[in-house]
Write a protein that holds these residues in place. Structure first.
Motif, PDB file in Angstrom:
ATOM      1  N   THR A  79      -9.672  -3.322  15.319  1.00 29.37           N
ATOM      2  CA  THR A  79      -8.610  -3.629  14.372  1.00 29.37           C
ATOM      3  C   THR A  79      -8.678  -2.649  13.213  1.00 29.37           C
ATOM      4  OG1 THR A  79      -9.993  -5.178  13.132  1.00 29.37           O
ATOM      5  CG2 THR A  79      -8.697  -6.078  14.957  1.00 29.37           C
ATOM      6  N   ILE A  80      -7.699  -2.729  12.330  1.00 31.91           N
ATOM      7  CA  ILE A  80      -7.682  -1.912  11.126  1.00 31.91           C
ATOM      8  C   ILE A  80      -7.719  -2.862   9.949  1.00 31.91           C
ATOM      9  CG2 ILE A  80      -6.396  -0.164   9.838  1.00 31.91           C
ATOM     10  CD1 ILE A  80      -5.037   0.573  12.455  1.00 31.91           C
ATOM     11  N   SER A  81      -8.442  -2.500   8.905  1.00 37.35           N
ATOM     12  CA  SER A  81      -8.568  -3.416   7.776  1.00 37.35           C
ATOM     13  C   SER A  81      -7.205  -3.738   7.186  1.00 37.35           C
ATOM     14  CB  SER A  81      -9.465  -2.807   6.694  1.00 37.35           C
ATOM     15  OG  SER A  81      -8.797  -1.781   6.015  1.00 37.35           O
ATOM     16  N   ALA A  82      -7.045  -4.975   6.731  1.00 39.07           N
ATOM     17  CA  ALA A  82      -5.766  -5.412   6.168  1.00 39.07           C
ATOM     18  C   ALA A  82      -5.398  -4.592   4.941  1.00 39.07           C
ATOM     19  CB  ALA A  82      -5.839  -6.898   5.815  1.00 39.07           C
ATOM     20  N   ILE A  83      -6.412  -4.220   4.142  1.00 37.54           N
ATOM     21  CA  ILE A  83      -6.146  -3.434   2.937  1.00 37.54           C
ATOM     22  C   ILE A  83      -5.581  -2.071   3.318  1.00 37.54           C
ATOM     23  CG2 ILE A  83      -7.213  -2.299   0.963  1.00 37.54           C
ATOM     24  CD1 ILE A  83      -9.194  -4.590   0.817  1.00 37.54           C
ATOM     25  N   THR A  84      -6.192  -1.428   4.315  1.00 38.23           N
ATOM     26  CA  THR A  84      -5.728  -0.109   4.744  1.00 38.23           C
ATOM     27  C   THR A  84      -4.325  -0.189   5.326  1.00 38.23           C
ATOM     28  OG1 THR A  84      -7.997   0.587   5.193  1.00 38.23           O
ATOM     29  CG2 THR A  84      -6.241   1.852   6.228  1.00 38.23           C
ATOM     30  N   GLU A  85      -4.057  -1.201   6.143  1.00 38.78           N
ATOM     31  CA  GLU A  85      -2.731  -1.345   6.731  1.00 38.78           C
ATOM     32  C   GLU A  85      -1.675  -1.544   5.655  1.00 38.78           C
ATOM     33  OE1 GLU A  85      -1.967  -3.847   9.981  1.00 38.78           O
ATOM     34  OE2 GLU A  85      -3.408  -2.863  11.296  1.00 38.78           O
ATOM     35  N   ALA A  86      -1.991  -2.317   4.641  1.00 43.01           N
ATOM     36  CA  ALA A  86      -1.018  -2.583   3.584  1.00 43.01           C
ATOM     37  C   ALA A  86      -0.669  -1.316   2.820  1.00 43.01           C
ATOM     38  CB  ALA A  86      -1.561  -3.641   2.627  1.00 43.01           C
ATOM     39  N   ASP A  87      -1.608  -0.363   2.773  1.00 44.19           N
ATOM     40  CA  ASP A  87      -1.392   0.855   2.004  1.00 44.19           C
ATOM     41  C   ASP A  87      -0.821   2.005   2.829  1.00 44.19           C
ATOM     42  OD1 ASP A  87      -2.348  -0.388  -0.230  1.00 44.19           O
ATOM     43  OD2 ASP A  87      -4.392   0.352  -0.011  1.00 44.19           O
ATOM     44  N   PHE A  88      -0.655   1.799   4.127  1.00 45.28           N
ATOM     45  CA  PHE A  88      -0.140   2.860   4.994  1.00 45.28           C
ATOM     46  C   PHE A  88       1.338   3.096   4.705  1.00 45.28           C
ATOM     47  CE2 PHE A  88       1.376   4.792   8.915  1.00 45.28           C
ATOM     48  CZ  PHE A  88       0.332   5.634   9.271  1.00 45.28           C
ATOM     49  N   ARG A  89       1.729   4.341   4.578  1.00 45.13           N
ATOM     50  CA  ARG A  89       3.114   4.666   4.239  1.00 45.13           C
ATOM     51  C   ARG A  89       3.945   4.859   5.501  1.00 45.13           C
ATOM     52  NH1 ARG A  89       3.520   9.282  -0.251  1.00 45.13           N
ATOM     53  NH2 ARG A  89       5.706   8.672  -0.022  1.00 45.13           N
ATOM     54  N   ILE A  90       4.899   3.980   5.720  1.00 46.71           N
ATOM     55  CA  ILE A  90       5.816   4.118   6.848  1.00 46.71           C
ATOM     56  C   ILE A  90       6.857   5.182   6.503  1.00 46.71           C
ATOM     57  CG2 ILE A  90       7.485   2.932   8.329  1.00 46.71           C
ATOM     58  CD1 ILE A  90       4.616   1.952   8.680  1.00 46.71           C
ATOM     59  N   CYS A  91       7.135   6.066   7.461  1.00 48.99           N
ATOM     60  CA  CYS A  91       8.089   7.169   7.255  1.00 48.99           C
ATOM     61  C   CYS A  91       7.613   8.136   6.173  1.00 48.99           C
ATOM     62  CB  CYS A  91       9.479   6.645   6.913  1.00 48.99           C
ATOM     63  SG  CYS A  91      10.261   5.683   8.202  1.00 48.99           S
ATOM     64  N   ASP A  92       6.303   8.320   6.082  1.00 50.56           N
ATOM     65  CA  ASP A  92       5.756   9.256   5.108  1.00 50.56           C
ATOM     66  C   ASP A  92       6.197  10.679   5.461  1.00 50.56           C
ATOM     67  OD1 ASP A  92       4.272  10.009   2.921  1.00 50.56           O
ATOM     68  OD2 ASP A  92       2.395  10.175   4.030  1.00 50.56           O
ATOM     69  N   PRO A  93       6.746  11.449   4.524  1.00 47.59           N
ATOM     70  CA  PRO A  93       7.178  12.821   4.826  1.00 47.59           C
ATOM     71  C   PRO A  93       6.039  13.666   5.388  1.00 47.59           C
ATOM     72  CG  PRO A  93       8.056  12.127   2.712  1.00 47.59           C
ATOM     73  CD  PRO A  93       7.089  11.058   3.144  1.00 47.59           C
ATOM     74  N   CYS A  94       6.361  14.488   6.368  1.00 52.25           N
ATOM     75  CA  CYS A  94       5.359  15.327   7.025  1.00 52.25           C
ATOM     76  C   CYS A  94       6.068  16.491   7.693  1.00 52.25           C
ATOM     77  CB  CYS A  94       4.574  14.513   8.062  1.00 52.25           C
ATOM     78  SG  CYS A  94       5.632  13.879   9.394  1.00 52.25           S
ATOM     79  N   THR A  95       5.292  17.384   8.300  1.00 53.66           N
ATOM     80  CA  THR A  95       5.857  18.535   9.004  1.00 53.66           C
ATOM     81  C   THR A  95       5.596  18.405  10.505  1.00 53.66           C
ATOM     82  OG1 THR A  95       3.832  19.850   8.873  1.00 53.66           O
ATOM     83  CG2 THR A  95       5.358  19.963   6.985  1.00 53.66           C
ATOM     84  N   ARG A  96       6.330  19.187  11.280  1.00 50.88           N
ATOM     85  CA  ARG A  96       6.126  19.173  12.733  1.00 50.88           C
ATOM     86  C   ARG A  96       4.727  19.681  13.085  1.00 50.88           C
ATOM     87  NH1 ARG A  96       9.343  18.105  16.661  1.00 50.88           N
ATOM     88  NH2 ARG A  96      11.112  18.037  15.206  1.00 50.88           N
TER      89      ARG A  96
END
Length: 236
Positions: free
Chosen positions: A36-53
């Motif tokens: 599993t992944i810690s709940a704290i880490t999951e809550a802080d994960f950025r969905i659709c975070d800008p990135c490059t190819r």
């Protein structure tokens, strides 16, 4: 009961779609011994975070070597690239790549709400860019979003329940598919209970109530939403 003007309803749809990606402070994703992944880490994960190819390809390469954190980052990056893409063929290719990486993350993190959420999200992007397979992919989205809601309902501002609400709202009804306004409203209400400050949760419920013909309740929710917004400061 008098229906709301179509233009007003369409505006709500536009605002809802505009708020689809919620950005939160970024942290690295770590695998634990329990898969599993810690709940704290999951809550802080950025969905659709800008990135490059190039970043997506680098994380994908690391994922192929068994790095679950990179699988999540690569899947999330491809989701961002799909949203930015102008060529439909490339958008579909990126959605498929991202979905495979999210599926790999689900295998490595079977109890991660974030992994299941990204899998559902990218499956939705694939369906959006490959309409002929849209109905075929609906059960996958429903299944993965349901698991995401089970393991981490708070991810992305109650994203799993918001996704289920939108799925039941927009999918055709039986016997073609799983569309169900009552279920849509229930999931949007749950999303509001979890993350009341996320405007897309509120707007999703308003749109569902309009579709149900419950205009008075829709207006009440919309009035409450607007009343809770701080007025812009006037320049002096």
């Amino acid at each position: 009961m008098k229906k709301m003007p179509y233009a007003f309803s369409s505006l709500l749809v536009f605002l809802f779609v505009l708020a689809a990606c919620t950005h939160l402070p970024e942290q690295s994703v770590q695998k634990t011994e329990t898969g599993t992944i810690s709940a704290i880490t999951e809550a802080d994960f950025r969905i659709c975070d800008p990135c490059t190819r190039n970043q997506a390809q680098g994380w994908a390469a690391a994922a192929r070597r068994g790095d679950g954190s990179s699988a999540l980052k690569a899947a999330n990056c491809y989701a961002f690239l799909v949203g930015q893409g102008k060529d439909k063929t490339l958008r579909l290719a990126d959605a498929v790549k991202g979905r495979k990486l999210a599926e790999a993350a689900v295998i490595m993190f079977p109890k991660s709400g974030l992994a299941h959420y990204l899998y559902a999200y990218l499956t939705g992007l694939q369906a959006e860019n490959d309409p002929l397979r849209g109905l075929e992919l609906v059960p996958v989205i429903e299944h993965e979003a349901t698991l995401a809601a089970k393991f981490n309902p708070e991810v992305n501002g109650a994203g799993p329940d918001r996704m289920l609400g939108e799925l039941y709202l927009r999918a055709p009804g039986a016997p073609l598919s799983i569309g169900d306004l009552e279920k849509a409203a229930a999931h949007y209400r749950r999303a509001i209970a979890i993350a009341p400050k996320h405007i897309e949760n509120q707007l999703g419920l308003v749109e569902t109530l309009i579709e149900e013909g419950e205009d008075e309740e829709a207006c009440a929710h919309l009035h409450g939403l607007l009343s809770g917004m701080r007025p812009a400061r006037s320049s002096e």
